[in-house]
Design a protein around this motif. Structure first.
Motif, PDB file in Angstrom:
ATOM      1  N   CYS A   6      38.026  31.698  44.005  1.00 16.74           N
ATOM      2  CA  CYS A   6      39.024  30.769  43.453  1.00 16.74           C
ATOM      3  C   CYS A   6      38.533  29.325  43.442  1.00 16.74           C
ATOM      4  CB  CYS A   6      40.329  30.864  44.238  1.00 16.74           C
ATOM      5  SG  CYS A   6      41.167  32.446  44.072  1.00 16.74           S
ATOM      6  N   ASN A   7      37.461  29.036  44.176  1.00 14.16           N
ATOM      7  CA  ASN A   7      36.922  27.680  44.214  1.00 14.16           C
ATOM      8  C   ASN A   7      35.871  27.439  43.141  1.00 14.16           C
ATOM      9  OD1 ASN A   7      38.479  26.997  46.522  1.00 14.16           O
ATOM     10  ND2 ASN A   7      36.984  28.046  47.841  1.00 14.16           N
ATOM     11  N   LEU A   8      35.539  28.473  42.381  1.00 16.89           N
ATOM     12  CA  LEU A   8      34.548  28.330  41.322  1.00 16.89           C
ATOM     13  C   LEU A   8      35.164  27.629  40.114  1.00 16.89           C
ATOM     14  CD1 LEU A   8      33.029  31.932  41.493  1.00 16.89           C
ATOM     15  CD2 LEU A   8      32.050  29.842  42.480  1.00 16.89           C
ATOM     16  N   GLU A   9      34.286  27.110  39.234  1.00 15.66           N
ATOM     17  CA  GLU A   9      34.743  26.472  38.004  1.00 15.66           C
ATOM     18  C   GLU A   9      34.434  27.357  36.806  1.00 15.66           C
ATOM     19  OE1 GLU A   9      36.479  23.797  37.606  1.00 15.66           O
ATOM     20  OE2 GLU A   9      36.472  23.089  39.680  1.00 15.66           O
ATOM     21  N   PRO A  10      35.367  27.407  35.835  1.00 15.75           N
ATOM     22  CA  PRO A  10      36.671  26.744  35.741  1.00 15.75           C
ATOM     23  C   PRO A  10      37.689  27.390  36.689  1.00 15.75           C
ATOM     24  CG  PRO A  10      36.343  28.173  33.855  1.00 15.75           C
ATOM     25  CD  PRO A  10      35.067  28.201  34.618  1.00 15.75           C
ATOM     26  N   GLN A  11      38.276  26.571  37.520  1.00 13.37           N
ATOM     27  CA  GLN A  11      39.066  27.083  38.631  1.00 13.37           C
ATOM     28  C   GLN A  11      40.256  27.909  38.171  1.00 13.37           C
ATOM     29  OE1 GLN A  11      40.050  24.075  41.489  1.00 13.37           O
ATOM     30  NE2 GLN A  11      40.807  25.531  42.991  1.00 13.37           N
ATOM     31  N   ALA A  12      40.939  27.467  37.118  1.00 13.73           N
ATOM     32  CA  ALA A  12      42.132  28.204  36.670  1.00 13.73           C
ATOM     33  C   ALA A  12      41.761  29.613  36.220  1.00 13.73           C
ATOM     34  CB  ALA A  12      42.824  27.449  35.536  1.00 13.73           C
ATOM     35  N   LEU A  13      40.642  29.763  35.523  1.00 17.64           N
ATOM     36  CA  LEU A  13      40.202  31.087  35.076  1.00 17.64           C
ATOM     37  C   LEU A  13      39.855  31.966  36.259  1.00 17.64           C
ATOM     38  CD1 LEU A  13      37.784  31.847  32.136  1.00 17.64           C
ATOM     39  CD2 LEU A  13      37.614  33.084  34.291  1.00 17.64           C
ATOM     40  N   TRP A  14      39.111  31.423  37.223  1.00 16.23           N
ATOM     41  CA  TRP A  14      38.704  32.230  38.380  1.00 16.23           C
ATOM     42  C   TRP A  14      39.910  32.613  39.247  1.00 16.23           C
ATOM     43  CZ3 TRP A  14      34.478  34.885  38.722  1.00 16.23           C
ATOM     44  CH2 TRP A  14      33.327  34.460  38.060  1.00 16.23           C
ATOM     45  N   GLU A  15      40.890  31.722  39.326  1.00 18.80           N
ATOM     46  CA  GLU A  15      42.100  32.073  40.070  1.00 18.80           C
ATOM     47  C   GLU A  15      42.825  33.248  39.411  1.00 18.80           C
ATOM     48  OE1 GLU A  15      44.250  28.429  40.222  1.00 18.80           O
ATOM     49  OE2 GLU A  15      43.197  27.678  42.003  1.00 18.80           O
ATOM     50  N   ASN A  16      42.875  33.224  38.075  1.00 19.34           N
ATOM     51  CA  ASN A  16      43.494  34.348  37.366  1.00 19.34           C
ATOM     52  C   ASN A  16      42.697  35.629  37.577  1.00 19.34           C
ATOM     53  OD1 ASN A  16      45.780  33.097  36.233  1.00 19.34           O
ATOM     54  ND2 ASN A  16      44.557  32.230  34.574  1.00 19.34           N
ATOM     55  N   PHE A  17      41.370  35.525  37.559  1.00 20.23           N
ATOM     56  CA  PHE A  17      40.553  36.715  37.779  1.00 20.23           C
ATOM     57  C   PHE A  17      40.761  37.256  39.193  1.00 20.23           C
ATOM     58  CE2 PHE A  17      36.518  38.753  39.100  1.00 20.23           C
ATOM     59  CZ  PHE A  17      36.564  39.838  38.237  1.00 20.23           C
ATOM     60  N   TYR A  18      40.859  36.359  40.154  1.00 24.42           N
ATOM     61  CA  TYR A  18      41.118  36.799  41.523  1.00 24.42           C
ATOM     62  C   TYR A  18      42.426  37.580  41.609  1.00 24.42           C
ATOM     63  CZ  TYR A  18      42.169  36.682  46.510  1.00 24.42           C
ATOM     64  OH  TYR A  18      42.492  37.049  47.787  1.00 24.42           O
ATOM     65  N   GLN A  19      43.452  37.112  40.902  1.00 22.12           N
ATOM     66  CA  GLN A  19      44.718  37.838  40.895  1.00 22.12           C
ATOM     67  C   GLN A  19      44.534  39.247  40.327  1.00 22.12           C
ATOM     68  OE1 GLN A  19      47.663  36.912  42.227  1.00 22.12           O
ATOM     69  NE2 GLN A  19      46.579  35.108  43.002  1.00 22.12           N
ATOM     70  N   LEU A  20      43.691  39.381  39.319  1.00 21.54           N
ATOM     71  CA  LEU A  20      43.433  40.696  38.735  1.00 21.54           C
ATOM     72  C   LEU A  20      42.745  41.624  39.722  1.00 21.54           C
ATOM     73  CD1 LEU A  20      42.248  39.688  35.146  1.00 21.54           C
ATOM     74  CD2 LEU A  20      44.515  40.480  35.840  1.00 21.54           C
ATOM     75  N   THR A  21      41.855  41.071  40.557  1.00 18.81           N
ATOM     76  CA  THR A  21      41.166  41.920  41.542  1.00 18.81           C
ATOM     77  C   THR A  21      42.123  42.445  42.613  1.00 18.81           C
ATOM     78  OG1 THR A  21      40.537  40.111  43.058  1.00 18.81           O
ATOM     79  CG2 THR A  21      39.015  40.618  41.229  1.00 18.81           C
ATOM     80  N   ARG A  22      43.258  41.794  42.767  1.00 20.65           N
ATOM     81  CA  ARG A  22      44.245  42.218  43.779  1.00 20.65           C
ATOM     82  C   ARG A  22      45.070  43.412  43.304  1.00 20.65           C
ATOM     83  NH1 ARG A  22      42.474  40.951  48.093  1.00 20.65           N
ATOM     84  NH2 ARG A  22      40.656  41.207  46.761  1.00 20.65           N
ATOM     85  N   ILE A  23      45.062  43.661  42.005  1.00 20.98           N
ATOM     86  CA  ILE A  23      45.964  44.668  41.433  1.00 20.98           C
ATOM     87  C   ILE A  23      45.143  45.871  40.984  1.00 20.98           C
ATOM     88  CG2 ILE A  23      47.693  45.141  39.660  1.00 20.98           C
ATOM     89  CD1 ILE A  23      48.027  42.028  39.497  1.00 20.98           C
ATOM     90  N   PRO A  24      45.327  47.035  41.590  1.00 21.76           N
ATOM     91  CA  PRO A  24      44.584  48.224  41.154  1.00 21.76           C
ATOM     92  C   PRO A  24      44.856  48.510  39.677  1.00 21.76           C
ATOM     93  CG  PRO A  24      45.634  48.618  43.277  1.00 21.76           C
ATOM     94  CD  PRO A  24      46.176  47.319  42.757  1.00 21.76           C
ATOM     95  N   ARG A  25      43.779  48.787  38.917  1.00 21.35           N
ATOM     96  CA  ARG A  25      43.940  49.000  37.480  1.00 21.35           C
ATOM     97  C   ARG A  25      42.898  49.954  36.895  1.00 21.35           C
ATOM     98  NH1 ARG A  25      40.585  44.825  34.944  1.00 21.35           N
ATOM     99  NH2 ARG A  25      39.695  43.529  36.582  1.00 21.35           N
ATOM    100  N   PRO A  26      42.628  51.070  37.582  1.00 20.00           N
ATOM    101  CA  PRO A  26      41.742  52.048  36.947  1.00 20.00           C
ATOM    102  C   PRO A  26      42.412  52.636  35.714  1.00 20.00           C
ATOM    103  CG  PRO A  26      42.773  53.028  38.869  1.00 20.00           C
ATOM    104  CD  PRO A  26      43.160  51.573  38.869  1.00 20.00           C
ATOM    105  N   SER A  27      41.606  53.094  34.781  1.00 26.16           N
ATOM    106  CA  SER A  27      42.147  53.705  33.571  1.00 26.16           C
ATOM    107  C   SER A  27      43.136  54.812  33.926  1.00 26.16           C
ATOM    108  CB  SER A  27      41.010  54.283  32.732  1.00 26.16           C
ATOM    109  OG  SER A  27      40.073  53.286  32.398  1.00 26.16           O
ATOM    110  N   LYS A  28      44.205  54.866  33.165  1.00 25.98           N
ATOM    111  CA  LYS A  28      45.277  55.843  33.326  1.00 25.98           C
ATOM    112  C   LYS A  28      46.225  55.522  34.484  1.00 25.98           C
ATOM    113  CE  LYS A  28      43.550  58.611  30.101  1.00 25.98           C
ATOM    114  NZ  LYS A  28      44.209  58.814  28.788  1.00 25.98           N
ATOM    115  N   HIS A  29      45.929  54.461  35.237  1.00 28.65           N
ATOM    116  CA  HIS A  29      46.808  54.027  36.340  1.00 28.65           C
ATOM    117  C   HIS A  29      47.045  52.520  36.193  1.00 28.65           C
ATOM    118  CE1 HIS A  29      46.438  57.895  38.438  1.00 28.65           C
ATOM    119  NE2 HIS A  29      45.171  57.861  38.066  1.00 28.65           N
ATOM    120  N   GLU A  30      47.671  52.146  35.100  1.00 28.12           N
ATOM    121  CA  GLU A  30      47.741  50.733  34.709  1.00 28.12           C
ATOM    122  C   GLU A  30      49.153  50.166  34.753  1.00 28.12           C
ATOM    123  OE1 GLU A  30      45.429  50.611  30.878  1.00 28.12           O
ATOM    124  OE2 GLU A  30      44.943  52.627  31.591  1.00 28.12           O
ATOM    125  N   GLU A  31      50.084  50.914  35.341  1.00 29.83           N
ATOM    126  CA  GLU A  31      51.475  50.451  35.326  1.00 29.83           C
ATOM    127  C   GLU A  31      51.625  49.095  36.017  1.00 29.83           C
ATOM    128  OE1 GLU A  31      50.439  53.352  36.499  1.00 29.83           O
ATOM    129  OE2 GLU A  31      51.160  54.819  35.031  1.00 29.83           O
TER     130      GLU A  31
END
Length: 488
Positions: A6-31
């Motif tokens: 989250c401290n990387l630049e561009p910070q807003a993009l990396w913060e959003n990516f970090y949020q995505l890593t918190r949410i399990p999202r393998p194919s077919k399990h995307e609810e």
């Protein structure tokens, strides 16, 4: 792992990516990820839609003075490939990805990272949430289940999207603009076997092939890496000829679009042939190791005594299966005549698995080609191989390629923007992978389409990593492109 990314630049993009890593999202399990993105759009006060295919569409009006620009669709897929090392404990349906900074890269601890296509999704989220970017009308299209069938792209209805320009963010080399992609098709093979008793006086072994690099079956196929299924059955065939070794079970590969890194089998042999079995396997593996030394230096064969299986696969099916796997076209089939360095046609024998409950061995091979007729000819070749071997073969999931348009207006705009910003003209390429552009362009034939992204290495494998500096360049290029979208 910490949230250091989250401290990387561009910070807003990396913060959003970090949020995505918190949410399990393998194919077919995307609810959960679909709900997260839906609530993200609603939370911004933007028009947000979830369609029947699971796609999320979020609309953001133009910034003042940009209302007359052509509408842009920012497109990426929400799912990720769930691959992990065999010694890694990770539940992709429930556990977050353990992402961390490793020098110039962001990678994950023993699993796929999900930068494919999480960085593109995070970039679209950042555009939607920004209060100071300059852009015309924007629609973000977050598609479902791209990695295992492009279900979201296939299910998108005509007339839902209003824009004229599609910016796909699913490419993996910064500084390159992609204007075409390969189509694909799945070969599904099934052997039905009879169970037979284990001969008296047998010894059982577990035969493991591990340590291969694997990777994306489109992007990485040109690297000529080894295929664990091919290696396993080459060894089994040689050992059977010399010792009469028998097969009880096989579990090779896990995903149709990943080059198989591991194959595990249970075999038996007469006790008096144990020494000969070890000798035959070691000799043949030494040949394979030598052949693949440049690409697979860490490949390993492990043979350990194990518990005796209850039954074996009948010998005729075993032999036919081995011969079929060995004969099946695999890897690069043909290079492109029109674009040097581009793979035109390939095949990946991704999965070989036995199932004692159904007494079957199923195989999956993913074929890709930028020439549809060649893809169909390859499908017939694979069908011929396994039909002659006594298996049932069914072709499914065919999708079209994306034909390059070198007169594309958005291509010319982005070439100009990149040259002005970075002092060089980006490379124009086609990709040997199944971008959703081919399917989406069939539904919206008037769209002007480009695919681009940051530099990602080894997607679809636990070695996946994204280069930090190129994420910044990708983002800045996107921002400038949005500023320079032409008028309607």
């Amino acid at each position: 792992m910490s949230n250091e990314i989250c401290n990387l630049e561009p910070q807003a993009l990396w913060e959003n990516f970090y949020q995505l890593t918190r949410i399990p999202r393998p194919s077919k399990h995307e609810e959960r990820i679909q709900d997260f993105i839906y609530q993200f759009g609603k939370g911004l006060g933007l028009e947000t839609i979830k369609d029947e295919a699971g796609n999320i569409i979020i609309r953001k009006p133009a910034t003042p003075g940009m209302e007359n620009r052509k509408g842009v669709i920012l497109q990426g897929h929400l799912d990720m490939v769930p691959q992990k090392n065999s010694d890694k404990t990770h539940d992709f349906a429930n556990d977050p990805i353990e992402a961390f900074v490793d020098g110039e890269w962001v990678t994950a601890n023993g699993t796929t990272l999900g930068a494919d296509n999480g960085i593109g999704v995070a970039a679209a989220m950042t555009v939607l949430a920004s209060k100071d970017l300059v852009h015309g009308p924007v629609e973000a299209l977050f598609t479902a289940t791209e990695e295992t069938g492009m279900d979201g792209a296939e299910g998108l209805k005509a007339g839902v999207l209003q824009g004229e320009i599609l910016l796909n963010t699913d490419s993996e080399d910064e500084g390159e603009l992609y204007v075409g992609c390969a189509g694909g098709e799945d070969a599904n093979v099934k052997f039905t076997y009879s169970e037979v008793a284990v001969p008296a006086g047998s010894t059982a072994f577990k035969l493991d092939i591990t340590g291969l690099k694997g990777g994306h079956s489109g992007m990485d196929i040109i690297l000529q890496r080894g295929n664990a299924n091919k290696v396993f059955f080459r060894l089994l065939d040689e050992a059977h000829r010399k010792t009469g070794v028998r097969l009880a079970a096989i579990d090779g590969g896990s995903l149709r679009n990943a080059i198989p890194r591991e194959a595990f089998g249970v075999i038996t042999v007469a006790a008096e042939n144990v020494a000969a079995l070890k000798s035959a396997l070691e000799a043949e593996f030494a040949l394979v190791k030598k052949e693949l030394l440049a690409t697979e230096p860490d490949m390993k064969m492990v043979l350990v005594e194990t518990e005796m299986p209850a039954v074996l696969i009948d010998e005729t099916t075993q032999v036919n299966l081995s011969k079929g796997v060995m004969a099946c076209p695999n890897g690069v089939i043909r290079m492109s005549d029109s674009m040097p360095g581009l793979v035109e046609t390939s095949s990946n024998l991704a999965i070989v698995k036995s199932d004692p409950a159904t007494k079957t061995v199923t195989l999956a091979s993913l074929m890709r080609s930028s020439v549809d007729s060649v893809k169909e000819e390859l499908a017939r070749r694979i069908e011929a191989v396994f039909t002659l071997a006594g298996a049932q073969v069914k072709m499914t999931g065919a999708y079209p390629g994306w034909k390059p348009n070198m007169d594309s207006p958005i291509l010319k705009t982005m070439q100009s923007v990149y040259h002005e910003k970075y002092g060089k003209v980006p490379e124009i390429k086609a990709i040997h992978a199944g971008l959703e552009c081919g399917i989406l362009g069939g539904t919206y034939p008037h769209w002007d389409m480009i695919s681009f992204g940051p530099t990602i290495r080894f997607p679809h494998s636990p070695d996946e990593k994204v280069n930090i500096a190129t994420v910044g360049k990708f983002w800045n290029f996107l921002v400038e492109t949005l500023k320079n979208i032409p008028a309607k």
